[in-house]
Write a protein that holds these residues in place. Structure first.
Motif, PDB file in Angstrom:
ATOM      1  N   SER A 101      42.549  18.005  38.042  1.00 40.27           N
ATOM      2  CA  SER A 101      42.219  19.039  39.020  1.00 40.27           C
ATOM      3  C   SER A 101      41.153  18.564  40.002  1.00 40.27           C
ATOM      4  CB  SER A 101      41.759  20.322  38.322  1.00 40.27           C
ATOM      5  OG  SER A 101      40.697  20.056  37.439  1.00 40.27           O
ATOM      6  N   GLY A 124      42.729  23.798  37.205  1.00 37.64           N
ATOM      7  CA  GLY A 124      41.810  23.429  36.139  1.00 37.64           C
ATOM      8  C   GLY A 124      42.506  22.671  35.034  1.00 37.64           C
ATOM      9  N   ALA A 125      41.830  22.560  33.918  1.00 36.39           N
ATOM     10  CA  ALA A 125      42.269  21.711  32.821  1.00 36.39           C
ATOM     11  C   ALA A 125      43.509  22.249  32.122  1.00 36.39           C
ATOM     12  CB  ALA A 125      41.136  21.568  31.803  1.00 36.39           C
ATOM     13  N   GLY A 134      33.660  18.494  34.634  1.00 34.54           N
ATOM     14  CA  GLY A 134      34.220  18.232  35.965  1.00 34.54           C
ATOM     15  C   GLY A 134      33.736  19.226  37.001  1.00 34.54           C
ATOM     16  N   CYS A 135      33.618  20.501  36.620  1.00 33.02           N
ATOM     17  CA  CYS A 135      33.090  21.518  37.542  1.00 33.02           C
ATOM     18  C   CYS A 135      31.642  21.202  37.903  1.00 33.02           C
ATOM     19  CB  CYS A 135      33.189  22.901  36.905  1.00 33.02           C
ATOM     20  SG  CYS A 135      34.887  23.487  36.671  1.00 33.02           S
ATOM     21  N   ASP A 158      44.478  10.523  38.131  1.00 34.87           N
ATOM     22  CA  ASP A 158      44.708  11.764  37.406  1.00 34.87           C
ATOM     23  C   ASP A 158      44.742  11.495  35.909  1.00 34.87           C
ATOM     24  OD1 ASP A 158      47.313  14.291  37.759  1.00 34.87           O
ATOM     25  OD2 ASP A 158      45.342  14.357  36.858  1.00 34.87           O
ATOM     26  N   GLU A 212      37.849  25.287  35.363  1.00 37.11           N
ATOM     27  CA  GLU A 212      37.381  24.554  34.188  1.00 37.11           C
ATOM     28  C   GLU A 212      38.042  23.182  34.227  1.00 37.11           C
ATOM     29  OE1 GLU A 212      36.480  25.766  29.652  1.00 37.11           O
ATOM     30  OE2 GLU A 212      38.618  25.739  30.137  1.00 37.11           O
ATOM     31  N   ALA A 213      37.248  22.124  34.056  1.00 32.98           N
ATOM     32  CA  ALA A 213      37.813  20.779  34.165  1.00 32.98           C
ATOM     33  C   ALA A 213      36.915  19.767  33.488  1.00 32.98           C
ATOM     34  CB  ALA A 213      37.990  20.392  35.641  1.00 32.98           C
ATOM     35  N   SER A 258      33.775  21.688  30.949  1.00 26.03           N
ATOM     36  CA  SER A 258      33.246  22.100  32.248  1.00 26.03           C
ATOM     37  C   SER A 258      32.536  20.974  32.987  1.00 26.03           C
ATOM     38  CB  SER A 258      32.276  23.283  32.081  1.00 26.03           C
ATOM     39  OG  SER A 258      32.968  24.466  31.723  1.00 26.03           O
ATOM     40  N   VAL A 263      38.124  25.293  41.315  1.00 23.23           N
ATOM     41  CA  VAL A 263      38.313  24.645  40.011  1.00 23.23           C
ATOM     42  C   VAL A 263      37.576  25.490  38.986  1.00 23.23           C
ATOM     43  CG1 VAL A 263      38.023  22.551  38.659  1.00 23.23           C
ATOM     44  CG2 VAL A 263      38.424  22.390  41.129  1.00 23.23           C
ATOM     45  N   SER A 297      39.312  15.169  34.985  1.00 27.18           N
ATOM     46  CA  SER A 297      40.495  16.023  35.023  1.00 27.18           C
ATOM     47  C   SER A 297      41.296  15.801  36.308  1.00 27.18           C
ATOM     48  CB  SER A 297      40.064  17.486  34.940  1.00 27.18           C
ATOM     49  OG  SER A 297      41.140  18.352  35.248  1.00 27.18           O
TER      50      SER A 297
END
Length: 414
Positions: free
Chosen positions: A280, A162-163, A308-309, A348, A273-274, A306, A271, A278
């Motif tokens: 991840s 994650g982040a 990205g999730c 990334d 938190e992202a 969140s 994952v 991110s």
């Protein structure tokens, strides 16, 4: 006596110190030497080198390099062994690898590995994480390990990523998830970074569990420096791992390549938190491309941390998981069918999907202060000078690199 065997014999004592088991015979010694050497001259995931090793073996590939063979010799060797390579690929590959062939630096790297107690794990070893073999020609040539080698071969493992800039919510969810997975007998795999990675490792250690950290540089240089104590604790009970030799610095490209190992070495990836871009998500992309279960923890819809999730849930059919029990079920085979694999080559650290891998590597090799000549940049990023020149032209056009009377500079942002 072959060049490889002669060189390996010269470094027998040093090679013996980086093995947890005695070297049985000359062929084993040659294989250890060849894989360690090739891993020091090529960037992680070099598919052309992977194809060469598939055809003529690591010893054969090292022999070609040490003998300063011509591209024609490499083409002939691979063709006779049933491999596939053309003259241009052979020329490009040798131009990438040969400038990095530094016997003194290689010997110093082995000495440094011995000083920090790092061992070189080979694909033939019992502790080798067989999941990474699914990377095919992009699989690691060997893995440098500090700690317990057998922590890598755990049959029940899950990666939690994650982040770096995690919120209190993300860290709390990660703490509970990592502890719960340890209670269920899982090894927790992550990348040793700040934020979610660090919390996953710390929680696993606090629960007396096993955790493995994959680094983007040599295992002698714990990164980030703020996690030196944490990584030392991981060494005591689990493992800190890298495919890069001791002395290698972490770069952005190497972080991207490191992510494929995190995904491949575990049974599934979650994952927690992202952000929308991110790093991840790059790990998630590799997991999806490998057909591994992929989970994402939802967060507040108003939280950029969140996004990205939510993107994984919406666009890539990741499975929604909220606690350790659901994550364990995910790894046990509960996945949503028909999901679309995320792009494992996405960039990334929030730089956007369109940035090419070659541009990332060239930017890594440039300095914002000291001009570097073309040949030096090519050696640092493991590319040919002609390829680097083409990339530099594009970077100059978008004001990310600039010419200098003494070479090239990276443009400082902000």
């Amino acid at each position: 006596m072959s060049t490889v065997h002669r060189e390996a014999n010269g470094l027998r004592a040093a090679l013996s110190t980086v093995r947890s088991t005695p070297i049985a015979d000359g062929s084993t010694l040659d294989e250890i030497f060849a894989r360690a050497l090739l891993g020091s001259v090529a960037e992680p995931g070099d598919g052309l080198l992977g194809r060469a090793i598939d055809a003529i073996g690591a010893i054969g590939a090292a022999e070609v390099l040490l003998d300063s063979a011509s591209p024609a010799v490499l083409v002939d060797a691979l063709t006779r062994a049933g491999g596939s390579i053309d003259a241009r690929e052979a020329e490009t590959g040798l131009a990438r690898w040969s400038p990095r062939l530094d016997h003194g630096a290689f010997a110093r790297s082995l000495e440094q590995a011995a000083r920090v107690g790092a061992h070189l794990l080979l694909p033939s070893d019992a502790a080798w994480p067989v999941g990474v073999d699914e990377l095919g020609i992009h699989a690691p040539l060997g893995l440098w390990v500090r700690g317990r080698e057998h922590a890598l071969g755990s049959s029940a493992s899950i990666s939690l990523v994650g982040a770096r800039a995690a919120t209190g919510y993300g860290e709390h969810v990660t703490m509970e998830a990592s502890a719960g997975l340890v209670d269920r007998g899982f090894t927790v795999v992550s990348g040793g970074a700040y934020g979610i990675d660090g919390m996953a490792h710390r929680s696993a250690l606090a629960s007396d569990g096993t955790t493995v950290a994959f680094l983007a540089g040599g295992v002698d240089r714990f990164y980030p420096m703020g996690h030196e104590t944490l990584l030392a604790r991981i060494v005591a009970t689990g493992a800190v791992v890298s495919e890069l030799p001791c002395g290698a610095a972490p770069t952005k490209w190497r972080f991207l390549q490191r992510n494929r190992l995190i995904a491949a070495a575990s049974e599934g990836t979650v994952v927690l938190e992202a952000g929308f871009r991110s790093g991840s998500l790059n790990t998630a992309g590799h997991a999806a491309a490998l057909g591994r279960p992929l989970g994402a923890v939802p967060g507040p819809v108003t939280s950029p941390a969140s996004a990205g999730c939510h993107r994984l849930l919406r666009e890539y059919d990741a499975v929604c998981v909220t606690d350790a029990e659901q994550m364990a079920e995910l790894v046990g085979g509960a996945r949503r069918p028909g999901g679309r694999a995320a792009d494992p080559t996405s960039d990334d650290r929030g730089t956007g999907m369109a940035t090419s891998h070659d541009a990332v590597r060239v930017l890594d090799a440039l300095s914002t202060r000291s001009p570097r000549e073309l040949a030096d940049v090519a050696r640092r990023c493991g590319m040919t000078p002609s390829s680097v020149m083409g990339v530099l032209g594009g970077l100059e056009a978008i004001a990310q690199a600039k010419r200098h009377p003494l070479g090239w500079l990276r443009v400082r942002r902000g």
